[in-house]
Design a protein around this motif. Structure first.
Motif, PDB file in Angstrom:
ATOM      1  N   PRO A   8       0.820  -1.211   0.000  1.00 36.03           N
ATOM      2  CA  PRO A   8       0.000   0.000   0.000  1.00 36.03           C
ATOM      3  C   PRO A   8       0.853   1.260   0.000  1.00 36.03           C
ATOM      4  CG  PRO A   8       0.097  -0.917   2.199  1.00 36.03           C
ATOM      5  CD  PRO A   8       0.799  -1.899   1.295  1.00 36.03           C
ATOM      6  N   PRO A   9       0.397   2.311  -0.646  1.00 36.80           N
ATOM      7  CA  PRO A   9       1.114   3.587  -0.553  1.00 36.80           C
ATOM      8  C   PRO A   9       0.986   4.152   0.854  1.00 36.80           C
ATOM      9  CG  PRO A   9      -0.982   3.899  -1.654  1.00 36.80           C
ATOM     10  CD  PRO A   9      -0.819   2.421  -1.465  1.00 36.80           C
ATOM     11  N   ALA A  10       1.780   5.167   1.148  1.00 38.43           N
ATOM     12  CA  ALA A  10       1.821   5.740   2.499  1.00 38.43           C
ATOM     13  C   ALA A  10       0.455   6.214   2.967  1.00 38.43           C
ATOM     14  CB  ALA A  10       2.827   6.886   2.542  1.00 38.43           C
ATOM     15  N   ARG A  11      -0.352   6.724   2.047  1.00 34.24           N
ATOM     16  CA  ARG A  11      -1.659   7.246   2.448  1.00 34.24           C
ATOM     17  C   ARG A  11      -2.632   6.160   2.886  1.00 34.24           C
ATOM     18  NH1 ARG A  11      -1.144   7.769  -3.092  1.00 34.24           N
ATOM     19  NH2 ARG A  11      -2.794   6.924  -4.434  1.00 34.24           N
ATOM     20  N   LEU A  12      -2.284   4.898   2.660  1.00 33.32           N
ATOM     21  CA  LEU A  12      -3.130   3.792   3.111  1.00 33.32           C
ATOM     22  C   LEU A  12      -2.483   3.010   4.252  1.00 33.32           C
ATOM     23  CD1 LEU A  12      -4.482   2.410  -0.299  1.00 33.32           C
ATOM     24  CD2 LEU A  12      -5.668   3.885   1.351  1.00 33.32           C
ATOM     25  N   THR A  13      -1.461   3.574   4.867  1.00 37.25           N
ATOM     26  CA  THR A  13      -0.823   2.936   6.017  1.00 37.25           C
ATOM     27  C   THR A  13      -1.827   2.755   7.149  1.00 37.25           C
ATOM     28  OG1 THR A  13       1.324   3.903   5.469  1.00 37.25           O
ATOM     29  CG2 THR A  13       1.010   3.150   7.739  1.00 37.25           C
ATOM     30  N   GLY A  14      -1.857   1.563   7.704  1.00 35.09           N
ATOM     31  CA  GLY A  14      -2.801   1.255   8.772  1.00 35.09           C
ATOM     32  C   GLY A  14      -4.175   0.859   8.270  1.00 35.09           C
ATOM     33  N   ILE A  15      -4.379   0.943   6.961  1.00 32.07           N
ATOM     34  CA  ILE A  15      -5.678   0.603   6.364  1.00 32.07           C
ATOM     35  C   ILE A  15      -5.568  -0.666   5.529  1.00 32.07           C
ATOM     36  CG2 ILE A  15      -7.471   1.385   4.748  1.00 32.07           C
ATOM     37  CD1 ILE A  15      -6.738   4.261   5.588  1.00 32.07           C
ATOM     38  N   ALA A  16      -4.547  -0.729   4.685  1.00 28.51           N
ATOM     39  CA  ALA A  16      -4.351  -1.880   3.810  1.00 28.51           C
ATOM     40  C   ALA A  16      -2.963  -2.462   4.021  1.00 28.51           C
ATOM     41  CB  ALA A  16      -4.533  -1.472   2.351  1.00 28.51           C
ATOM     42  N   THR A  17      -2.813  -3.753   3.730  1.00 28.46           N
ATOM     43  CA  THR A  17      -1.509  -4.404   3.853  1.00 28.46           C
ATOM     44  C   THR A  17      -0.945  -4.814   2.500  1.00 28.46           C
ATOM     45  OG1 THR A  17      -2.553  -6.559   4.199  1.00 28.46           O
ATOM     46  CG2 THR A  17      -2.039  -5.262   6.158  1.00 28.46           C
ATOM     47  N   SER A  78     -15.064 -22.341  -6.982  1.00 27.25           N
ATOM     48  CA  SER A  78     -14.434 -21.308  -7.806  1.00 27.25           C
ATOM     49  C   SER A  78     -14.982 -21.341  -9.229  1.00 27.25           C
ATOM     50  CB  SER A  78     -12.917 -21.520  -7.857  1.00 27.25           C
ATOM     51  OG  SER A  78     -12.349 -21.433  -6.570  1.00 27.25           O
ATOM     52  N   PRO A  79     -14.929 -20.210  -9.925  1.00 26.78           N
ATOM     53  CA  PRO A  79     -15.233 -20.226 -11.357  1.00 26.78           C
ATOM     54  C   PRO A  79     -14.147 -21.012 -12.094  1.00 26.78           C
ATOM     55  CG  PRO A  79     -14.353 -18.103 -10.712  1.00 26.78           C
ATOM     56  CD  PRO A  79     -14.553 -18.868  -9.446  1.00 26.78           C
ATOM     57  N   THR A  80     -14.414 -21.393 -13.332  1.00 29.24           N
ATOM     58  CA  THR A  80     -13.437 -22.176 -14.092  1.00 29.24           C
ATOM     59  C   THR A  80     -12.187 -21.361 -14.411  1.00 29.24           C
ATOM     60  OG1 THR A  80     -14.601 -21.594 -16.121  1.00 29.24           O
ATOM     61  CG2 THR A  80     -15.181 -23.689 -15.074  1.00 29.24           C
ATOM     62  N   ARG A  81     -12.323 -20.061 -14.410  1.00 32.32           N
ATOM     63  CA  ARG A  81     -11.170 -19.161 -14.592  1.00 32.32           C
ATOM     64  C   ARG A  81     -11.266 -18.074 -13.539  1.00 32.32           C
ATOM     65  NH1 ARG A  81     -11.297 -14.340 -17.376  1.00 32.32           N
ATOM     66  NH2 ARG A  81      -9.270 -13.403 -17.893  1.00 32.32           N
ATOM     67  N   ILE A  82     -10.239 -17.926 -12.753  1.00 31.01           N
ATOM     68  CA  ILE A  82     -10.223 -16.903 -11.711  1.00 31.01           C
ATOM     69  C   ILE A  82      -9.629 -15.621 -12.282  1.00 31.01           C
ATOM     70  CG2 ILE A  82      -9.249 -16.253  -9.471  1.00 31.01           C
ATOM     71  CD1 ILE A  82      -9.180 -19.251  -8.786  1.00 31.01           C
ATOM     72  N   HIS A  83     -10.320 -14.535 -12.076  1.00 26.97           N
ATOM     73  CA  HIS A  83      -9.801 -13.224 -12.492  1.00 26.97           C
ATOM     74  C   HIS A  83     -10.378 -12.195 -11.522  1.00 26.97           C
ATOM     75  CE1 HIS A  83      -9.518  -9.801 -15.731  1.00 26.97           C
ATOM     76  NE2 HIS A  83      -8.584  -9.705 -14.789  1.00 26.97           N
ATOM     77  N   HIS A  84      -9.572 -11.705 -10.630  1.00 23.69           N
ATOM     78  CA  HIS A  84     -10.066 -10.715  -9.684  1.00 23.69           C
ATOM     79  C   HIS A  84      -8.963  -9.758  -9.246  1.00 23.69           C
ATOM     80  CE1 HIS A  84      -9.041 -13.798  -6.370  1.00 23.69           C
ATOM     81  NE2 HIS A  84      -8.274 -12.759  -6.114  1.00 23.69           N
ATOM     82  N   VAL A  85      -9.409  -8.652  -8.669  1.00 27.30           N
ATOM     83  CA  VAL A  85      -8.523  -7.658  -8.076  1.00 27.30           C
ATOM     84  C   VAL A  85      -8.930  -7.536  -6.617  1.00 27.30           C
ATOM     85  CG1 VAL A  85      -7.661  -5.290  -8.194  1.00 27.30           C
ATOM     86  CG2 VAL A  85      -8.407  -6.445 -10.287  1.00 27.30           C
ATOM     87  N   GLY A  86      -7.953  -7.520  -5.718  1.00 26.93           N
ATOM     88  CA  GLY A  86      -8.311  -7.511  -4.306  1.00 26.93           C
ATOM     89  C   GLY A  86      -7.369  -6.687  -3.452  1.00 26.93           C
ATOM     90  N   VAL A  87      -7.857  -6.391  -2.260  1.00 22.26           N
ATOM     91  CA  VAL A  87      -7.041  -5.701  -1.271  1.00 22.26           C
ATOM     92  C   VAL A  87      -7.248  -6.367   0.079  1.00 22.26           C
ATOM     93  CG1 VAL A  87      -8.853  -3.958  -0.901  1.00 22.26           C
ATOM     94  CG2 VAL A  87      -6.531  -3.501  -0.109  1.00 22.26           C
ATOM     95  N   GLU A  88      -6.148  -6.579   0.773  1.00 18.54           N
ATOM     96  CA  GLU A  88      -6.198  -7.078   2.144  1.00 18.54           C
ATOM     97  C   GLU A  88      -6.151  -5.872   3.067  1.00 18.54           C
ATOM     98  OE1 GLU A  88      -4.083 -10.792   3.841  1.00 18.54           O
ATOM     99  OE2 GLU A  88      -2.737  -9.095   4.238  1.00 18.54           O
ATOM    100  N   LEU A  89      -7.227  -5.693   3.820  1.00 22.30           N
ATOM    101  CA  LEU A  89      -7.305  -4.595   4.777  1.00 22.30           C
ATOM    102  C   LEU A  89      -6.850  -5.076   6.145  1.00 22.30           C
ATOM    103  CD1 LEU A  89     -10.851  -3.301   3.760  1.00 22.30           C
ATOM    104  CD2 LEU A  89      -8.659  -2.310   3.082  1.00 22.30           C
ATOM    105  N   THR A  90      -6.296  -4.197   6.928  1.00 20.30           N
ATOM    106  CA  THR A  90      -5.966  -4.540   8.305  1.00 20.30           C
ATOM    107  C   THR A  90      -7.265  -4.868   9.054  1.00 20.30           C
ATOM    108  OG1 THR A  90      -6.194  -2.294   9.149  1.00 20.30           O
ATOM    109  CG2 THR A  90      -4.046  -2.903   8.236  1.00 20.30           C
ATOM    110  N   PRO A  91      -7.176  -5.521  10.215  1.00 20.00           N
ATOM    111  CA  PRO A  91      -8.402  -5.804  10.965  1.00 20.00           C
ATOM    112  C   PRO A  91      -9.219  -4.553  11.268  1.00 20.00           C
ATOM    113  CG  PRO A  91      -6.568  -7.046  11.869  1.00 20.00           C
ATOM    114  CD  PRO A  91      -5.988  -6.107  10.859  1.00 20.00           C
ATOM    115  N   ALA A  92      -8.538  -3.407  11.356  1.00 19.53           N
ATOM    116  CA  ALA A  92      -9.222  -2.139  11.635  1.00 19.53           C
ATOM    117  C   ALA A  92      -9.450  -1.316  10.378  1.00 19.53           C
ATOM    118  CB  ALA A  92      -8.405  -1.319  12.637  1.00 19.53           C
ATOM    119  N   GLY A  93      -8.992  -1.803   9.232  1.00 18.25           N
ATOM    120  CA  GLY A  93      -9.012  -0.998   8.014  1.00 18.25           C
ATOM    121  C   GLY A  93     -10.391  -0.686   7.477  1.00 18.25           C
TER     122      GLY A  93
END
Length: 279
Positions: A8-17, A78-93
């Motif tokens: 994550p960029p600095a502006r998402l520190t503490g929000i996303a991992t 799962s679908p036969t082809r996986i295609h996704h975009v995701g973000v892992e948020l902190t527990p508090a994010g």
């Protein structure tokens, strides 16, 4: 398989991992997802996933969803082809993005449109993105614009203390942070939807599973139990049954052939018996 991940960029520190873009063929039709100590926002650009509840009832997962802090495993097709975009948020994010919805997300998989404004536009932009790096920039920009309030510093500090020492009591954490136990519990539940003890249990199990695969070769369960903060091997067995539905040996036989990448996302050829009626 195409996989691209960024921090994550600095502006998402503490929000996303971390944020990622994935295109792949699933290893198996079904997957058991062990409880994770983070929240996930996923935009699915392929065909829908199906989610099975404990009674075996199947439901189709929408194209943009939030998986909150889980207290038990999830079973998906799962679908036969996986295609996704995701973000892992902190527990508090998630609380920084949806302060009034975050607590209710724990233990659920919810339509992201119910939690966050602008998801429809985000989905459209990601479908139109020309490359993985473009998709990730779009997601970063969305998250940056979606922040409603800064992370709760008290809860962030509590999470750090728990992460460093799983057996910390609420009393000891509250004393170190200079607040009452009631204040800590209330703030923690409001932000994460769970309790410090529940989070510590999931986090310990998550790190134990990582250690199983990092050890190489057949695990020494007794030694891993000690180094991972469990009292003894029976304690490990109880944790495995609670969080995965398997004994440690059953888990290892299913997961080992796929390596560390499948440690928490265990591929399965068929559903557990309870879910087969809905397949």
């Amino acid at each position: 398989m195409t996989y691209e991940e960024i921090g994550p960029p600095a502006r998402l520190t503490g929000i996303a991992t971390r944020l990622w873009h994935l295109e792949a063929v699933p290893l198996r039709r079904y997957e058991k997802i062990l409880p994770l100590p983070n929240v996930h926002l996923i935009v699915n650009l392929s065909r829908p996933y199906r989610l099975f509840d404990r009674a075996g009832r199947a439901s189709e997962v929408v194209d943009a969803f939030v998986s909150g802090l889980q207290r038990e495993c999830l079973m998906i097709e799962s679908p036969t082809r996986i295609h996704h975009v995701g973000v892992e948020l902190t527990p508090a994010g998630l609380h920084t993005l949806a302060p009034h919805q975050a607590a209710a997300s724990a233990g659920t998989v919810q339509d992201a449109r119910r939690l966050l404004a602008g998801i429809g536009a985000l989905v459209a932009q990601l479908h139109a993105a020309s490359a993985p790096d473009v998709s990730l920039r779009i997601l970063v920009d969305f998250l940056s614009g979606a922040v409603v309030q800064p992370p709760d510093r008290l809860v962030a500090d509590a999470l750090q203390l728990i992460g460093a020492e799983f057996d910390r009591t609420v009393e000891s954490v509250s004393i170190e942070l200079g607040v009452s136990q009631r204040t800590l519990m209330t703030r923690f539940r409001t932000v994460t939807g769970t309790t410090p003890k529940q989070h510590a249990q999931v986090l310990r199990f998550h790190r134990f599973v990582d250690a199983v695969h990092a050890a190489g070769g057949r695990p020494d369960w007794a030694a891993l139990a000690v180094t991972s903060g469990y009292y003894d091997q029976p304690h490990v067995i109880r944790a495995f049954r609670r969080f995965s539905g398997w004994t440690p040996g059953e888990y290892y036989r299913l997961a080992a052939e796929h390596g560390p990448d499948a440690a928490h996302f265990v591929p399965l050829d068929q559903l557990p018996r309870a879910a087969q009626a809905s397949a």
